[in-house]
Design a protein around this motif. Structure first.
Motif, PDB file in Angstrom:
ATOM      1  N   VAL A   1     -26.581   3.381  26.291  1.00  0.00           N
ATOM      2  CA  VAL A   1     -25.350   1.936  26.458  1.00  0.00           C
ATOM      3  C   VAL A   1     -26.423   1.007  26.553  1.00  0.00           C
ATOM      4  CG1 VAL A   1     -24.078   1.134  27.018  1.00  0.00           C
ATOM      5  CG2 VAL A   1     -24.233   3.983  27.292  1.00  0.00           C
TER       6      VAL A   1
ATOM      7  N   GLN B   1     -23.772  -8.668  27.477  1.00  0.00           N
ATOM      8  CA  GLN B   1     -23.014  -7.614  27.174  1.00  0.00           C
ATOM      9  C   GLN B   1     -22.697  -6.057  26.878  1.00  0.00           C
ATOM     10  OE1 GLN B   1     -23.586  -9.267  22.794  1.00  0.00           O
ATOM     11  NE2 GLN B   1     -21.833 -11.485  23.188  1.00  0.00           N
ATOM     12  N   LEU B   2     -24.382  -5.959  27.039  1.00  0.00           N
ATOM     13  CA  LEU B   2     -24.844  -4.888  26.527  1.00  0.00           C
ATOM     14  C   LEU B   2     -24.060  -4.030  28.549  1.00  0.00           C
ATOM     15  CD1 LEU B   2     -28.301  -4.087  24.985  1.00  0.00           C
ATOM     16  CD2 LEU B   2     -25.529  -3.709  23.760  1.00  0.00           C
TER      17      LEU B   2
ATOM     18  N   GLU C   1     -20.428  -3.232  28.411  1.00  0.00           N
ATOM     19  CA  GLU C   1     -20.103  -2.349  27.729  1.00  0.00           C
ATOM     20  C   GLU C   1     -20.854  -0.915  28.913  1.00  0.00           C
ATOM     21  OE1 GLU C   1     -21.556  -1.090  24.133  1.00  0.00           O
ATOM     22  OE2 GLU C   1     -21.744  -3.452  23.342  1.00  0.00           O
TER      23      GLU C   1
ATOM     24  N   GLU D   1     -17.625  -0.441  30.780  1.00  0.00           N
ATOM     25  CA  GLU D   1     -16.235  -0.222  29.963  1.00  0.00           C
ATOM     26  C   GLU D   1     -16.913   1.665  30.125  1.00  0.00           C
ATOM     27  OE1 GLU D   1     -16.270  -1.825  26.822  1.00  0.00           O
ATOM     28  OE2 GLU D   1     -15.533  -3.845  27.620  1.00  0.00           O
ATOM     29  N   THR D   2     -18.000   2.021  29.737  1.00  0.00           N
ATOM     30  CA  THR D   2     -18.241   3.340  29.006  1.00  0.00           C
ATOM     31  C   THR D   2     -17.592   3.982  30.462  1.00  0.00           C
ATOM     32  OG1 THR D   2     -19.615   2.611  27.631  1.00  0.00           O
ATOM     33  CG2 THR D   2     -20.025   4.757  28.926  1.00  0.00           C
TER      34      THR D   2
END
Ligand code: HEM
Length: 392
Positions: A138, A117-118, A121, A124-125
């Motif tokens: 993050v 999941q990270l 992220e 996405e970031t």
């Protein structure tokens, strides 16, 4: 053998870490036991053999009044790290069964899910940010907060405030002790309220905080101060060390595309590489002891009452133990490092910390096809690590 000029103010915190590997070379070559004027003055021991020997001799090298130099914002002895025999063993035994390799293996699927999941992220970031992401903020920091936060039983709503306490207590304690002390008081208060809430709650909790509340030593419950001390130490031992371990491995791999690709294509090499990152970029560079009786180490006298730093980071680069000690060789097999210390205080959470780093690297390399450093960030600590993600 006198301490060379270069090492008279030897320090293992903050900016001093930038060039500390040069200090270690001088230390190991010229004065493996010496004196630094920092933090009220302390002797240091640098050689691997000498540190292993000191770890085996807690009667000469005691942990009281504190293993932390300087302290973690409080003078309260922290359980179990600041406790000497005979009491140490009973405190350590409270949590030891929860950290066996088998217990940690059971946590692996949850860890993997969190890591994946990270990684999403991070992607996405980067997508929103012109291809760059701070993978410390993050990825490396949230991973242990989530994994250890769940295991310890810290309510999820509280997680966002943890980084500030860690930064202030661990990283600002040398430059702004008053900030560290204030944060320490807040953290103690946090655990006091958490324990109160647990005592008022009849529900079932299977976590570390509950184990500490229910623990018995010598047939009695822990006092509130003992419970607070244990909770406080676990918080400061369990989060930032692992975040540093993940971040420093990414720091290295972001600059070494060949090693990065090798691990991506051969994930079975990641556990061995992890030991090498822990050896060369150790999250805990040194821990303190107090000398209890006059003794001699590597020909140098250490007097009763002197504070002594066991410099694990130097021992991990000792040329008598490691060939080409300053080279990071991700396939180094023979790796008897001291990143987790040794002896009776050897890291209680080593199986957990190690597994978190391995799973984090596996998922990161699987989910991110390429990453490289975009800034000039330090190798140490848990500060920003801004990388460019992807090949374009
Ligand atoms: C990569 C991550 C970690 C590193 C590098 C690390 C390193 C260390 C070191 C160097 C010591 C001192 C050992 C000595 O002086 O001989 C220590 C002690 C300790 N660590 Fe860790 N640690 C890590 C992760 C964790 C985690 C996740 C926990 C969570 C439970 C933890 C809990 C402890 C405790 C409770 C002690 C004190 C043990 C005792 O006094 O008996 N550590 N750690």
């Amino acid at each position: 053998m006198a301490t060379t000029d270069k090492l008279q103010d030897f320090d293992f915190h903050g900016k001093a870490l930038d060039n500390i590997f040069e200090d270690y070379e001088v230390m190991l070559d010229k004065c493996p036991v010496g004196h630094s004027s920092k933090y009220g003055g302390f002797k240091y021991i640098a050689k691997s053999e000498d540190i292993f020997a000191a770890e085996q001799d807690p009667e000469t090298f005691a942990v009281g009044p504190s293993m932390l130099l300087p302290s973690f914002g409080t003078d309260m002895p922290l359980i179990p790290i600041d406790i000497d025999p005979p009491n140490h063993q009973a405190y350590r035994a409270i949590l030891l069964p929860l950290f066996t390799p088998m217990k940690i293996a059971k946590l692996e699927p949850g860890m993997r899910e969190t890591a994946a999941q990270l990684v999403a992220e991070v992607r996405e970031t980067a997508a929103k940010n012109g291809g760059v992401a701070d993978v410390s903020a993050v990825f490396a920091r949230p991973m242990p907060t989530i994994i250890f936060g769940r295991l310890a039983g810290y309510p999820e709503a509280d997680w966002p405030i943890f980084d500030r306490w860690i930064d202030e207590i661990i990283y600002e304690r040398t430059s702004k002790p008053e900030v560290a002390n204030a944060a320490s008081a807040e953290l103690m208060d946090y655990f006091d309220k958490l324990i109160d809430a647990r005592l008022a709650d009849a529900g079932h909790h299977d976590d570390l905080v509950q184990k500490i509340i229910e623990a018995r030593v010598d047939g009695r419950e822990l006092t509130r101060d003992e419970q607070l001390s244990y909770c406080y130490l676990l918080f400061l031992a369990g989060l930032d060390t692992t975040a540093w371990g993940i971040r420093s491995a990414l720091w290295y791999l972001a600059q070494n595309p060949v090693a990065q690709q090798q691990l991506r294509e051969n994930p079975e090499m990641i556990p061995t590489a992890t030991e090498e990152f822990l050896r060369t970029l150790s999250p805990v560079q040194a821990m303190a002891r107090t000398c209890m009786k006059d003794t001699v180490v590597s020909g140098q006298e250490i007097k009763a009452g002197e504070r002594v730093a066991l410099v694990f980071g130097a021992a991990n680069r000792d040329p008598e133990v490691f060939e080409n000690p300053n080279e990071i060789q991700i396939d180094r097999e023979d790796n008897r490092h001291l990143a987790f210390g040794g002896g009776i205080h050897r890291c209680l959470g080593s199986n957990l910390g190690r597994k978190e780093i391995i799973v984090a690297l596996e998922e990161f390399l699987k989910g991110i096809e390429h990453f490289e450093v975009d800034g000039g960030e330090a190798w140490h600590g848990v500060g920003p690590l801004t990388v460019r993600v992807g090949k374009d």
